[in-house]
Design an enzyme around this catalytic site. Structure first.
Site, PDB file in Angstrom:
ATOM      1  N   ASP A 152       0.838  -1.196   0.000  1.00 27.20           N
ATOM      2  CA  ASP A 152       0.000   0.000   0.000  1.00 27.20           C
ATOM      3  C   ASP A 152       0.875   1.249   0.000  1.00 27.20           C
ATOM      4  O   ASP A 152       1.590   1.519   0.965  1.00 27.20           O
ATOM      5  CB  ASP A 152      -0.897  -0.010   1.231  1.00 27.20           C
ATOM      6  CG  ASP A 152      -1.920   1.114   1.231  1.00 27.20           C
ATOM      7  OD1 ASP A 152      -1.937   1.888   0.257  1.00 27.20           O
ATOM      8  OD2 ASP A 152      -2.693   1.211   2.192  1.00 27.20           O
TER       9      ASP A 152
ATOM     10  N   ASP B  38      -1.564   7.774  -7.796  1.00 26.28           N
ATOM     11  CA  ASP B  38      -2.149   6.677  -7.029  1.00 26.28           C
ATOM     12  C   ASP B  38      -2.277   5.435  -7.895  1.00 26.28           C
ATOM     13  O   ASP B  38      -3.218   5.299  -8.677  1.00 26.28           O
ATOM     14  CB  ASP B  38      -3.522   7.091  -6.493  1.00 26.28           C
ATOM     15  CG  ASP B  38      -4.166   6.001  -5.638  1.00 26.28           C
ATOM     16  OD1 ASP B  38      -3.420   5.173  -5.091  1.00 26.28           O
ATOM     17  OD2 ASP B  38      -5.403   5.978  -5.536  1.00 26.28           O
TER      18      ASP B  38
END
Length: 439
Positions: free
Chosen positions: A113, A321
């Site tokens: 992540d 992202d």
């Protein structure tokens, strides 16, 4: 065939090549494969899904991700000021990474992540644990496991919202809450991580013994790759020189790579990647988990759309992202882009429940190249291959209006076939057009 690339999975063998870490002046180097989430190599592979199913599931994940980001990023009136962000993370992150914890090392596959600042996996004894197919880590069997006290720097750096401490001499307990009501808590410790044949001591590790919610059984926890104080990237900072890069291939059945250290930044040019890599400033804000760059304008043929109209450009207005497949623009900017596309495309749009601009009859279909202009002279050109997606017999624009005021998101669909090189110490990032399947 045109398709929306769904998220990738960092999975299986971590291929490491270490020059030498005995000489502190020499940067180490290692890399691992990136595997398309819907590739037959992926643990998420489902042979019953068709291309439209893949696209729509990817879009659903992207929209959930955007809601997550919206909850984290509280933009003040003065956007240029530093933000205070509660470091909640999203359970349904999109990558798995193999590494080893403890002495002797125990293999773990965990979610990677880029918006998380610690590494944690489930630990024994479990007070409350989600189902996990791989063995859980037992800290009692590791000679390198050392729980951190509440007054340790590493504990305090997590922030008051993410720790539970009853006194400075008590053990530090981390406490993370997820957007889907999942959670993880446990002891924060120093532990040894092993990547390939090389071990890294005194790495910050969360030993999670109370973990509930919608976690995938194939995952043992989370690998924090963001810019936080205790992330894997930050803790390896001196050894990798604050450098890492990844390259997302547009070929669904071909592996890509993420690289760290000396081989993360390419020099020169060749037949795999083209010349002309340009850096744009990278903005890191408290608590340093997110990577922002500055979008100045978008060009579509002779039409040019400014990021903020007649207002001054705000630094750090675009989030990189890889956890989101779709990309997003501020609503006003998106609407101008959609209008310009409608005027350029000689066809009649049709409705779709989620995508805003779709076409059914695209025989000899042509769309002008969309160019994003970032600060520092970085221009990213997106052709029909990456800017449009194919689903349910329709060709749709893979860019959507953002729910976050004044902020855009560069998702993985627009990152395809660019070697994206991060240099954290110099606070810059570059995009180099590349055949990512060859890296």
């Amino acid at each position: 065939m045109l398709y929306l690339p769904t998220v990738l999975v960092i999975y299986a063998l971590l291929q490491i090549s270490i020059d030498s870490v005995t000489n502190a002046s020499k940067l180490m180097s290692f890399d691992t494969y990136l595997i398309h989430r819907d590739s037959p190599e992926s643990p998420f592979y489902d042979s019953s899904l068709n291309q439209s199913d893949i696209v729509e599931r990817a879009l659903s994940r992207s929209m959930t991700r955007l809601s997550h980001l919206n909850s984290l990023i509280k933009l003040p009136n003065n956007f240029a000021n530093k933000m205070t962000v509660h470091s909640t993370i999203l359970a349904s992150t999109n990558y798995l990474m193999e590494f080893f914890v403890g002495t002797p090392p125990v293999k773990q596959l965990a979610i990677a992540d880029t918006a998380s600042q610690i590494v944690w996996t489930q630990c024994l004894p479990c007070v409350n644990c989600f189902n996990q197919t791989q063995p859980k880590f037992n800290p009692m069997e590791s000679s390198s496991y050392h729980v951190l006290p509440c007054d340790s720097k590493e504990c305090q750096e997590l922030g008051k919202y993410d720790i539970r401490c009853e006194g400075k001499n008590t053990k530090c307990q981390y406490n993370l809450n997820y957007m889907d009501n999942s959670s993880s808590s446990g002891d924060l410790a120093f532990e040894t991580f092993t990547l390939g044949k090389t071990s890294f001591q005194r790495m910050v590790y969360g030993c999670g013994n109370n973990n509930t919610g919608r976690f995938d059984p194939s995952s043992a926890g989370v690998v924090g790759l963001g810019g936080g104080f205790n992330s894997l990237v930050t803790k390896l900072g001196d050894q990798i020189g604050g450098k890492f890069s990844y390259c997302l291939t547009s070929k669904i059945n071909t592996r890509s790579k993420i690289k760290f250290g000396s081989n993360a930044i390419m020099s020169g040019c060749g037949w795999i990647y083209r010349c002309g890599s340009i850096y744009t400033p990278l903005f890191l804000r408290s608590p340093l988990m997110f990577y922002f760059i500055t979008l100045e304008a978008i060009s579509l043929g002779v039409t040019k759309i400014s990021m903020h109209g007649d207002k001054p450009i705000k630094n750090g207005n675009f989030l990189i992202d890889s956890g989101s497949t779709a990309s997003y623009l501020p609503r006003d900017m998106y609407q101008e882009l959609e209008n310009a596309l409608r005027n350029s495309i000689q066809a009649t749009p049709v409705q779709h429940p989620t995508f805003k601009l779709c076409y059914m009859d695209y025989t000899n279909f042509k769309i002008p190249t969309i160019i994003f202009h970032f600060s520092g002279g970085l221009d990213l050109a997106f052709t029909i291959k990456t800017s449009m997606v194919y689903t349910r017999g329709l060709l749709c624009l893979g860019i959507l209006p953002s729910k976050i005021d004044g902020l855009g998101v560069l998702g993985s669909n627009l990152q395809m076939d660019y070697l994206i090189e991060y240099d954290i110490k110099k606070e810059r990032v570059s995009f180099r057009p590349t055949d990512c399947s060859k890296i």
